[in-house]
Design an enzyme around this catalytic site. Sequence first.
Site, PDB file in Angstrom:
ATOM      1  N   HIS A 183       0.851  -1.191   0.000  1.00  0.00           N
ATOM      2  CA  HIS A 183       0.000   0.000   0.000  1.00  0.00           C
ATOM      3  C   HIS A 183       0.882   1.234   0.000  1.00  0.00           C
ATOM      4  CE1 HIS A 183      -3.364   2.666   0.772  1.00  0.00           C
ATOM      5  NE2 HIS A 183      -2.580   3.296   1.632  1.00  0.00           N
TER       6      HIS A 183
ATOM      7  N   ARG B 112     -15.342  12.404   8.092  1.00  0.00           N
ATOM      8  CA  ARG B 112     -14.095  13.096   8.448  1.00  0.00           C
ATOM      9  C   ARG B 112     -13.753  14.153   7.409  1.00  0.00           C
ATOM     10  NH1 ARG B 112     -10.088   8.579   8.419  1.00  0.00           N
ATOM     11  NH2 ARG B 112      -8.579  10.255   8.756  1.00  0.00           N
TER      12      ARG B 112
ATOM     13  N   LYS C 217      -8.927  -1.542   5.517  1.00  0.00           N
ATOM     14  CA  LYS C 217      -9.166  -1.906   4.122  1.00  0.00           C
ATOM     15  C   LYS C 217      -8.202  -2.998   3.663  1.00  0.00           C
ATOM     16  CE  LYS C 217      -9.155   2.437   2.848  1.00  0.00           C
ATOM     17  NZ  LYS C 217      -9.263   3.739   2.173  1.00  0.00           N
TER      18      LYS C 217
END
Lengths: 437, 437
Positions: free
Chosen positions: A82, A168, A187
């Site tokens: 990621h 948010r 995730k």
Amino acid sequence: MRAVDLIRKKRDGAELTPEEVAWIVARYTAAEVGDDQMAAFAMAVFFRGMGGPELAALTGAMMASGDVIDLSSVRGVKVDKHSTGGVGDKISICLAPLVAACGVPVPMISGRGLGHTGGTLDKLSAIPGFSVDLDAARFIAQVREHGIALIGQTERLVPADRKLYALRDVTATIESIPMISASIMSKKLAEGIDALVLDVKVGSGAFMKTLEDARALAKTMISIGERMGKRVRALLTDMDRVLGRAVGNANETWEAIEVLRGGGPSDVVELTVELGAEMLILGRVAESLEDGKTRIRRAIADGRGLERLARCVEAQGGDPRALEARDRLPTARRSKEVALGVGGTIERFDTEAVGRAGMLLGAGRERSSDRINLSVGIEMMVAPGDRIGPDQPIARLDYDDDDRFDRAAAALRSALVIGEGPAPARPLIFARLGGEA
Amino acid sequence: MRAVDLIRKKRDGAELTPEEVAWIVARYTAAEVGDDQMAAFAMAVFFRGMGGPELAALTGAMMASGDVIDLSSVRGVKVDKHSTGGVGDKISICLAPLVAACGVPVPMISGRGLGHTGGTLDKLSAIPGFSVDLDAARFIAQVREHGIALIGQTERLVPADRKLYALRDVTATIESIPMISASIMSKKLAEGIDALVLDVKVGSGAFMKTLEDARALAKTMISIGERMGKRVRALLTDMDRVLGRAVGNANETWEAIEVLRGGGPSDVVELTVELGAEMLILGRVAESLEDGKTRIRRAIADGRGLERLARCVEAQGGDPRALEARDRLPTARRSKEVALGVGGTIERFDTEAVGRAGMLLGAGRERSSDRINLSVGIEMMVAPGDRIGPDQPIARLDYDDDDRFDRAAAALRSALVIGEGPAPARPLIFARLGGEA
């Protein structure tokens, strides 16, 4: 349990129990706790932070708010990568097939671009016919068969994160390392992976502007992973530069393909090799960093990486001939070079401004509902440290629309900081973090 | 302007401009900014506080969210008193008519009780026929004619405060001195007053538990008033005691009437005289504190205060004969005294627990939707510093329901802290704050 009591507890600096964290996330996902209370809670977390057990509970609760993909039918240690996002970051597209070709299954779920940062899904969409919308069953089957699948988030994965992120976004509570970490890790863990390599970007084009913040983010994510029984390693890498030369979608995909074809810019190659080696170590295929790098380089040299991407493209409905020639990917109607008008040494890039130039050209989104143009993009022709003349081109813009060209060119010119002295050298990789490999 | 940018600005510790504050309050009142964003904003204010100009703008914007009563047709300097709430605080009922009788108009809008604190409106409702629901026109006319009106909040006054308070209640953002101050001051200034005396309670039965917090709250409210061109003075007064002996509704009203009839507990008399003197000074009727106290005492002695309350009661549809005899006010069916079972010196009261005992008896509300019983109440028979025997009654409870009696008696017993030594003496008035009188 009452939400107001949990908000007060966090507000006053106490740690919530895992049960309390799980309760508020579950109730929020079920719309039994409202956006008003969750917004106040998020702001309290912004100010007070979260402890380790609390944060693991938050990540776990968010992950458990939807489906969790079961990859137990796939043999081997499943490893994903990621990146926290930057400008010109097309690494996933060459990295995933190389790692898969070396024997480590890569189940990769990516996102779309927003603002100045691009998204892997958009770049992949430039491949004609390629579909990123696979359901979980097809995703699992493809990872089992080809060792690689490159897809987008489904509605059924981590709904709590989608809901909380949207909240948010409008309540100025994005910039919280605990909540960023929980969002990313929930995730990734919902993908069913065993291990994860993080590419935490730092610099003007990254979300984290300082090495200190990037390190804190990396450490927080590593700690969450460890508490949840996953091995996680992180590289802190430079985002005061454009990664490679291409900023856009089709052009970035092609640059990644060039790496698989044995070419490509040296920094893209280097980062691919480094991240790939880390993934091979976590995947129990390489014994050392050197061994890992050698394996990745070999998979480039003998074409196994390119061949693996071709299999993946074909499995996902795309045209593998797109990997053979640039003109099989979307191409803009016009091209023009841009000069700065003044000479000097390029001290540094405001990399975010470069990303914004790409967005203005049509390659990125200002709002998540915007449509993008896959064919347009920027080809950088200079790098920090270069000495340039006033008429020397700094970049080539591939564009469809004159107005957009003008706005993008102006943004791009403002992104270069010119000075007299030599530019300070910045390494590509600042640090490696994470437990035993 | 975007709400998210204002939230971020406050979150990061900057001061909003008056225009920005006015914008967010107006948009929130109009439901164009949602509860989610306002909750995050409130939590950011909880952590970051607010500066003087910011806070004056917040108060002004809340005040301007609804009608502002125009008392310009009433001659004289209009002065009100506000108490931050406590146990046994019936002062308004004797204070307002005394001040009015001395020539200073008192336009008073009060609230209902909640939790352990009582409310003036509930106490006044014990007077048969008395209506606290006057519209603005009748309110103004009555202040003009009788120099006094005692009413409740109308829907048209300060809607932003009602909305924001309800939001703060569920998002753990009540306990913020800036927001408490803006809430109180916006409501008081919407009455159209020229000056205000604040009775800021401090101690176990008050919202502010420490002198430091009470002083900060008082200073903040004074500063808001001054920035908005109103003269404000504050007394910090003890709430580690029950004020007077009566806790309830009809019994508290009767205790205030007793003061007007020349009797009543000495602390209730003293605080009435002190607050009254301050109001007369602000109202330009008294030249000094001594002068003011003398005037208030004289209005008690010659019955002008009682007569003024009778006129007010009659004007608002009530039966003025209720001021003549206790049994014309609601009376509970049963009475019983409560003893502690152990002897010793009463070191102090947990005054909040006394208030809660009253609530358990039926005299107060746990939730704002609860119905209350006006006839029940507590008559304290001891005070901090008293030496008591184990069987000596500490209080008389007037009640209608045995279950409620038992719960209230238990709460009351737990409220007395018994020790061996003498209790430390606490003054009734800790400090006086505020500018020139």
